[in-house]
Design a protein around this motif. Structure first.
Motif, PDB file in Angstrom:
ATOM      1  N   ASP A 434      -6.739  11.739  -3.233  1.00 32.88           N
ATOM      2  CA  ASP A 434      -7.132  10.405  -3.677  1.00 32.88           C
ATOM      3  C   ASP A 434      -7.924   9.659  -2.606  1.00 32.88           C
ATOM      4  OD1 ASP A 434      -5.953  10.775  -6.104  1.00 32.88           O
ATOM      5  OD2 ASP A 434      -4.136   9.639  -5.643  1.00 32.88           O
ATOM      6  N   ASP A 435      -7.700  10.002  -1.347  1.00 32.01           N
ATOM      7  CA  ASP A 435      -8.379   9.305  -0.247  1.00 32.01           C
ATOM      8  C   ASP A 435      -8.696  10.303   0.853  1.00 32.01           C
ATOM      9  OD1 ASP A 435      -9.421   7.476   1.503  1.00 32.01           O
ATOM     10  OD2 ASP A 435      -7.485   6.617   2.086  1.00 32.01           O
ATOM     11  N   LEU A 436      -9.734  11.103   0.637  1.00 30.92           N
ATOM     12  CA  LEU A 436     -10.078  12.142   1.609  1.00 30.92           C
ATOM     13  C   LEU A 436     -10.569  11.555   2.924  1.00 30.92           C
ATOM     14  CD1 LEU A 436     -11.800  14.800  -0.674  1.00 30.92           C
ATOM     15  CD2 LEU A 436      -9.664  15.064   0.593  1.00 30.92           C
ATOM     16  N   ALA A 437     -10.974  10.295   2.907  1.00 29.54           N
ATOM     17  CA  ALA A 437     -11.418   9.660   4.153  1.00 29.54           C
ATOM     18  C   ALA A 437     -10.250   9.069   4.929  1.00 29.54           C
ATOM     19  CB  ALA A 437     -12.445   8.576   3.854  1.00 29.54           C
ATOM     20  N   GLY A 438      -9.048   9.205   4.419  1.00 29.90           N
ATOM     21  CA  GLY A 438      -7.881   8.658   5.085  1.00 29.90           C
ATOM     22  C   GLY A 438      -7.602   9.324   6.425  1.00 29.90           C
TER      23      GLY A 438
END
Length: 526
Positions: A434-438
């Protein structure tokens, strides 16, 4: 993380290289609006309407108003666009036959704003209807507004009655219109609201009337607008439910501004006044007010919001996006969103049932739609929210404006990226996707689920063949491949999938794919 609005310029170039798609004509079989006039406004092209009074052909800049109760069928010619706008019967009196009215182009944006207000949950920022009434109910210990049924058929009837409380049709006619018996309707209401349909309708009318009373409208006027045959009957029913007469209740709370019903009342009156003048050319379109769609989550519906004009701000979960003329944003199902549209702006929605598209990704996608695509976008808005659509209409065709970015999502069940099966590990995997940039690390995930880092890595290694760090890297590279395929620059792609430095992204990409990002972009087509 790269701001979502930075996607816009990258997608503009993709669309400007292509001509706007054409669109076919449309035909709507004979129908009748029992309590509303239908204003059929030709945005571009021509249309033909057949009614008992004869055949009428009208074109761009003209509006045909079909009276309530008059059956009609409409043919929209190829490449033409008609915007249907419903007007309550009370707003235009002495209308017995269809009439063509010239509409000055200065009204275009305002009519689209009026149309959007009828097909979307946009409300004025100072909305004082349901919210304030709910607060008054809690304070005065008065009955709350009736609960809406949850089933599709009963819920559809309830939503219609809430929007049009004065609809005079009998419940059996409303039930017949959606293909169910009045007995089935009664069972559904009793089960889902604890009230019979008739009792629910009366309670809803009384709550709707209070919005008008709060805005300072007279008791007799409010009674008529919500469907009571007489002021006496309204006063008696209001007193029975709220313990005081409407006049006393209104005096105790005073006029507090405009609820949505009052705002809609004035909006409808302005449009009707312009039409009944014979032509709107001599009249100035009123200003378009700001509006807000309060935060909500559609579990089974994706939403596209397109800015026909002006600016707006959209929040999806904790992400914030600034929109301006021509921007379109894809908001996936299951994620909460809020929309704030500025003064003078017009935002038009399109909805897509989640089961209609093979889309599993959760990305918010923004693109810029060139002005040359405006008619195509309006055609899709009308086709998606009204019955005035071409035969065999494909609602997904509008997604072409996103350059394929929406359809070609990652498939998290693909064998190349197996999902762990342990519930806690699967939760970590899903949140990562859901948030690969996390930036959440393995120890942080482990603390979140109450285990050690070693356990998290063991789950992933045993159930996917890779430790968590390697699993996330593959997920990021797979997503990067999709973005590069869409024409997103390698530097922008790197930031979107969680890399601070382009060199680190290029290294990981080469290790997983066997070539650099730039080589991947330049590879010959398969």
């Amino acid at each position: 993380m790269l701001p979502l609005c930075m996607l816009v310029d990258e997608n503009v170039q993709m669309l400007d290289e292509k001509s706007a798609p054409g669109f076919p004509g449309a035909h709507e079989a004979e129908r009748t609006h029992a309590t509303q006039h239908c204003a059929l406004w030709v945005y571009t092209g021509t249309a033909t309407v057949r009614s008992p009074g004869g055949v009428v052909e009208f074109g761009s800049g003209e509006c045909l108003v079909v009276p309530a109760g008059v059956p009609y069928e409409i043919t929209v010619h190829v490449g033409s666009l008609v915007i249907p706008v419903l007007i309550p019967e009370w707003a235009v009196t002495d209308l017995s036959a269809p009439v063509v009215i010239a509409v000055d182009a200065s009204w275009n944006a305002w009519i689209l704003h009026h149309f959007a207000a009828w097909v979307s949950p946009m409300r004025s920022p100072g909305y004082t209807g349901d919210e304030l009434l709910a607060e008054l109910d809690r304070r005065d210990d008065q009955p709350e507004a009736p609960v809406c049924p949850t089933s599709s058929l009963a819920g559809g009837i309830a939503r219609h009655l809430w929007r049009f409380p004065a609809d005079p049709r009998l419940l059996r006619d409303l039930a017949s219109a959606v293909g169910i018996s009045v007995q089935s309707l009664r069972r559904a209401f009793l089960k889902e609201t604890g009230m019979t349909p008739g009792a629910w309708r009366t309670a809803m009318r009384l709550h709707a009337a209070r919005e008008y009373l709060l805005a300072g409208y007279p008791v007799s006027w409010a009674a008529d607008r919500v469907g009571f045959a007489s002021s006496h009957g309204f006063i008696r029913a209001f007193s029975d439910r709220f313990g005081q007469t409407p006049a006393c209740w209104a005096q105790g709370h005073n006029a507090v501004g405009d609820g949505e019903r009052a705002s809609e009342e004035r909006r409808t009156t302005r449009f009707a006044d312009a039409l009944t003048g014979g032509t709107s050319t001599a009249r100035t379109a009123p200003p378009i007010p700001a509006s807000v769609a309060a935060r909500r989550t559609y579990r089974d519906t994706h939403v596209v919001l397109w800015m026909y004009r002006g600016t707006a701000r959209v929040s999806v979960d904790d992400r914030h996006i600034e929109l301006s003329d021509g921007d379109a944003v894809w908001m996936p199902a299951g994620h909460s969103h809020e929309v704030m549209v500025d003064d003078g702006a017009v935002a038009l929605p399109m909805a897509f049932p989640a089961d209609l598209l093979d889309v599993r990704g959760d990305d918010v996608v923004v693109t810029r739609v060139p002005s040359t695509w405006q008619a195509f976008m309006l055609h899709n808005v009308v086709s998606s929210v009204t019955l005035l659509r071409p035969e065999g209409y494909d609602p997904t065709e509008v997604l072409e404006v996103f350059g394929g970015l929406v359809q070609r999502r990652r498939d998290i069940e693909d064998a190349a990226l197996m999902m762990p099966v342990t519930p806690a590990a699967r939760l970590i995997a899903q949140k990562t996707l859901d948030d690969l940039a996390g930036r959440t690390t393995t120890p942080q995930w482990a603390e979140d689920v109450g285990v050690s880092s070693r356990t998290v890595n063991r789950w992933f290694r045993e159930e996917t063949g890779r430790g968590y760090g390697r699993w996330r890297r593959i997920a990021r590279v797979r997503r990067a491949m999709e973005l590069l395929d869409q024409g997103v620059a390698p530097s922008a792609t790197a930031r979107r999938v969680g890399y601070t430095h382009l060199s680190a992204f290029s290294r990981d990409f080469r290790e997983e794919v066997g070539m650099s990002p730039r080589e991947f972009v330049r590879r010959p087509p398969r």
